[in-house]
Design an enzyme around this catalytic site. Structure first.
Site, PDB file in Angstrom:
ATOM      1  N   HIS A 138      -7.324 -19.926  11.629  1.00  0.00           N
ATOM      2  CA  HIS A 138      -8.606 -20.388  11.086  1.00  0.00           C
ATOM      3  C   HIS A 138      -9.209 -19.366  10.126  1.00  0.00           C
ATOM      4  O   HIS A 138      -9.634 -19.713   9.013  1.00  0.00           O
ATOM      5  CB  HIS A 138      -9.599 -20.676  12.205  1.00  0.00           C
ATOM      6  CG  HIS A 138     -10.994 -20.871  11.706  1.00  0.00           C
ATOM      7  ND1 HIS A 138     -11.430 -22.063  11.150  1.00  0.00           N
ATOM      8  CD2 HIS A 138     -12.045 -20.009  11.597  1.00  0.00           C
ATOM      9  CE1 HIS A 138     -12.690 -21.929  10.756  1.00  0.00           C
ATOM     10  NE2 HIS A 138     -13.081 -20.693  11.013  1.00  0.00           N
ATOM     11  N   GLY A 186     -10.979   4.518  -0.933  1.00  0.00           N
ATOM     12  CA  GLY A 186     -11.862   5.435  -0.221  1.00  0.00           C
ATOM     13  C   GLY A 186     -13.235   4.894   0.083  1.00  0.00           C
ATOM     14  O   GLY A 186     -14.165   5.670   0.325  1.00  0.00           O
ATOM     15  N   CYS A 219      -8.572 -26.517   8.324  1.00  0.00           N
ATOM     16  CA  CYS A 219      -7.414 -25.702   8.686  1.00  0.00           C
ATOM     17  C   CYS A 219      -6.650 -26.371   9.829  1.00  0.00           C
ATOM     18  O   CYS A 219      -7.176 -27.259  10.509  1.00  0.00           O
ATOM     19  CB  CYS A 219      -7.850 -24.290   9.080  1.00  0.00           C
ATOM     20  SG  CYS A 219      -8.538 -24.148  10.746  1.00  0.00           S
ATOM     21  N   ASP A 263      -8.439  -6.894  -0.076  1.00  0.00           N
ATOM     22  CA  ASP A 263      -7.623  -7.031   1.127  1.00  0.00           C
ATOM     23  C   ASP A 263      -8.406  -6.448   2.295  1.00  0.00           C
ATOM     24  O   ASP A 263      -9.254  -5.573   2.112  1.00  0.00           O
ATOM     25  CB  ASP A 263      -6.290  -6.278   0.996  1.00  0.00           C
ATOM     26  CG  ASP A 263      -6.440  -4.801   1.318  1.00  0.00           C
ATOM     27  OD1 ASP A 263      -6.101  -4.397   2.443  1.00  0.00           O
ATOM     28  OD2 ASP A 263      -6.933  -4.044   0.445  1.00  0.00           O
ATOM     29  N   CYS A 293     -14.279 -27.357   7.992  1.00  0.00           N
ATOM     30  CA  CYS A 293     -12.984 -26.716   7.765  1.00  0.00           C
ATOM     31  C   CYS A 293     -11.852 -27.698   8.041  1.00  0.00           C
ATOM     32  O   CYS A 293     -11.904 -28.484   8.989  1.00  0.00           O
ATOM     33  CB  CYS A 293     -12.855 -25.490   8.669  1.00  0.00           C
ATOM     34  SG  CYS A 293     -11.295 -24.596   8.492  1.00  0.00           S
ATOM     35  N   CYS A 329      -8.660 -26.347  13.120  1.00  0.00           N
ATOM     36  CA  CYS A 329      -9.815 -27.244  13.161  1.00  0.00           C
ATOM     37  C   CYS A 329      -9.394 -28.720  13.125  1.00  0.00           C
ATOM     38  O   CYS A 329     -10.122 -29.587  13.616  1.00  0.00           O
ATOM     39  CB  CYS A 329     -10.772 -26.936  12.016  1.00  0.00           C
ATOM     40  SG  CYS A 329     -11.646 -25.361  12.233  1.00  0.00           S
ATOM     41  N   ASP A 363       0.862  -1.171   0.000  1.00  0.00           N
ATOM     42  CA  ASP A 363       0.000   0.000   0.000  1.00  0.00           C
ATOM     43  C   ASP A 363       0.904   1.228   0.000  1.00  0.00           C
ATOM     44  O   ASP A 363       1.993   1.204   0.566  1.00  0.00           O
ATOM     45  CB  ASP A 363      -0.895  -0.034   1.245  1.00  0.00           C
ATOM     46  CG  ASP A 363      -2.007   0.987   1.190  1.00  0.00           C
ATOM     47  OD1 ASP A 363      -2.026   1.799   0.257  1.00  0.00           O
ATOM     48  OD2 ASP A 363      -2.861   0.962   2.092  1.00  0.00           O
ATOM     49  N   GLY A 404       0.879   3.969   1.537  1.00  0.00           N
ATOM     50  CA  GLY A 404       1.035   4.739   2.760  1.00  0.00           C
ATOM     51  C   GLY A 404       0.078   5.904   2.831  1.00  0.00           C
ATOM     52  O   GLY A 404      -0.055   6.543   3.881  1.00  0.00           O
ATOM     53  N   GLY A 405      -0.617   6.179   1.746  1.00  0.00           N
ATOM     54  CA  GLY A 405      -1.524   7.322   1.720  1.00  0.00           C
ATOM     55  C   GLY A 405      -2.614   7.253   2.762  1.00  0.00           C
ATOM     56  O   GLY A 405      -2.877   8.223   3.470  1.00  0.00           O
ATOM     57  N   PHE A 406      -3.246   6.092   2.906  1.00  0.00           N
ATOM     58  CA  PHE A 406      -4.343   5.963   3.868  1.00  0.00           C
ATOM     59  C   PHE A 406      -3.843   6.190   5.291  1.00  0.00           C
ATOM     60  O   PHE A 406      -4.487   6.872   6.089  1.00  0.00           O
ATOM     61  CB  PHE A 406      -4.998   4.580   3.755  1.00  0.00           C
ATOM     62  CG  PHE A 406      -6.124   4.378   4.732  1.00  0.00           C
ATOM     63  CD1 PHE A 406      -7.375   4.913   4.482  1.00  0.00           C
ATOM     64  CD2 PHE A 406      -5.927   3.660   5.898  1.00  0.00           C
ATOM     65  CE1 PHE A 406      -8.418   4.732   5.392  1.00  0.00           C
ATOM     66  CE2 PHE A 406      -6.958   3.474   6.809  1.00  0.00           C
ATOM     67  CZ  PHE A 406      -8.208   4.016   6.545  1.00  0.00           C
TER      68      PHE A 406
END
Length: 378
Positions: free
Chosen positions: A340, A221, A311, A271, A309, A314, A89, A91-93
């Protein structure tokens, strides 16, 4: 390079080819803000959790440990051990949400670090240089983030500035990629669509930045407080103006239902910190709905978190045990829940891709979109 494989309605099935390997879309990127998933999950864990792309944050890595340190260690791949595609990213946010006493000027933003208060300047060129030092597969352009709701005039001026900054990012990336000592001379650049919740601004801004022929395009945004219906409406307005043969990224989204609905509207890439953040507070996602593991009903429940699941959590641990860990304040509880949730999100995207491959995404959406947003019923 994005390869569109097939469509079902507005939903798209594709693949994205990069110097660090290919990934299949639709895809959810797992967020390792400072080079690690919060909840004690490493890059090697991510590989076992079916992650395709790791996302790191330019701002956070710039202030600590310093992008020059990451560069010295061989970029994100050498520093974290993650060898597959990465996205950073811009870095703006974070500059606009975390930084204190920020001052926006045409050259960039002057602000104070949220860690120790020291003064920092970041503009398009600085963001590109930091991301070049990080050596990410994909770099995001430095943009101006505005709050929702925002005054129309301010949002319009912000769009214009974001476009000017994007052109500077593009020029600086071309320069950096041509240098002989650049870590990743094949670094890609994605532009970001802004415009708050104004249809006209969103559309005109998307049309304008589409002309720059970037490697991909993001909608930014959103998911910052506006109603979900407004977010979906904005996506529907912007999508027709996004290049068909470029990857489409919806930033910072979202819930499992948001992912399904985003795919249905033509988004390829997502994301969000939600799966790890919620997990650290004992909230997990399942194919039967959202579960709060500290609830008393799980006190003696010997079943795995989700019986559908597979994972690592689990496969080995019960709801009762994970609940106990949270109640006892043991860090293992957070790690098991994060494991999980990330597996669940990556599996959800696998199932979405399979549904698209088999021409049954609409049926999948009808079966799961509302269910995955509902509370689990014991």
């Amino acid at each position: 390079m994005y390869q569109l494989l097939k469509t079902e309605g507005a939903a798209r099935r594709g693949a994205f080819h990069t110097v660090h390997g290919d990934f299949q879309t639709p895809c959810f990127m797992n967020v390792a803000t400072a080079g690690a998933i919060k909840g004690a999950v490493s890059a090697y864990d991510l590989d076992a959790l079916k992650c395709q792309v790791m996302l790191c944050n330019t701002y956070h890595l710039h202030v600590r440990p310093g992008d020059h340190i990451v560069r010295t260690m061989g970029g994100l791949q050498g520093f974290t051990g993650w060898k597959k595609p990465t996205l950073t990213d811009s870095g703006g946010f974070q500059v606009f949400s975390l930084a204190q006493l920020r001052k926006i000027k045409e050259e960039g933003v002057y602000f104070q670090s949220h860690i120790d208060g020291h003064r920092i300047f970041m503009g398009p060129e600085e963001s590109m240089r930091i991301q070049s030092n990080l050596g990410s597969t994909i770099a995001m352009a430095f943009d101006e983030c505005v709050e929702n709701p925002a005054p129309y005039r301010y949002a319009a001026n912000s769009c214009a500035r974001t476009t000017r900054w994007l052109k500077r990012c593009q020029a600086e990336m071309q320069r950096l990629n041509s240098l002989p000592d650049t870590i990743n001379p094949h670094q890609l650049l994605f532009g970001i669509n802004q415009g708050s919740t104004f249809d006209e601004l969103r559309i005109s801004h998307m049309q304008e930045i589409a002309e720059l022929d970037l490697d991909g395009y993001a909608i930014g945004g959103l998911a910052v407080g506006e109603p979900t219906e407004v977010m979906y409406h904005i996506i529907e307005q912007v999508i027709p103006h996004m290049p068909v043969h470029k990857i489409r990224y919806l930033m910072g989204v979202g819930t499992p239902s948001n992912l399904i609905e985003g795919v249905a509207r033509g988004i390829d890439l997502f994301d969000c910190v939600m799966p790890s953040r919620n997990a650290r507070h004992a909230t997990v996602f399942s194919w039967q709905g959202i579960m709060h593991l500290t609830n008393r009903c799980f006190e003696t429940d010997s079943r795995p978190i989700d019986e559908q699941c597979d994972c690592p959590t689990c496969r080995h641990f019960s709801r009762a045990y994970v609940r106990h860990l949270f109640k006892a304040g043991e860090q293992l509880g957070g790690r098991l829940a994060v494991t999980h949730n990330l597996w669940f999100y990556n599996t959800l995207m696998e199932r979405i891709r399979a549904a698209l491959d088999e021409g049954r995404f609409d049926a999948f959406r009808k079966q799961y979109s509302a269910l995955l947003a509902s509370p689990y019923r014991p």
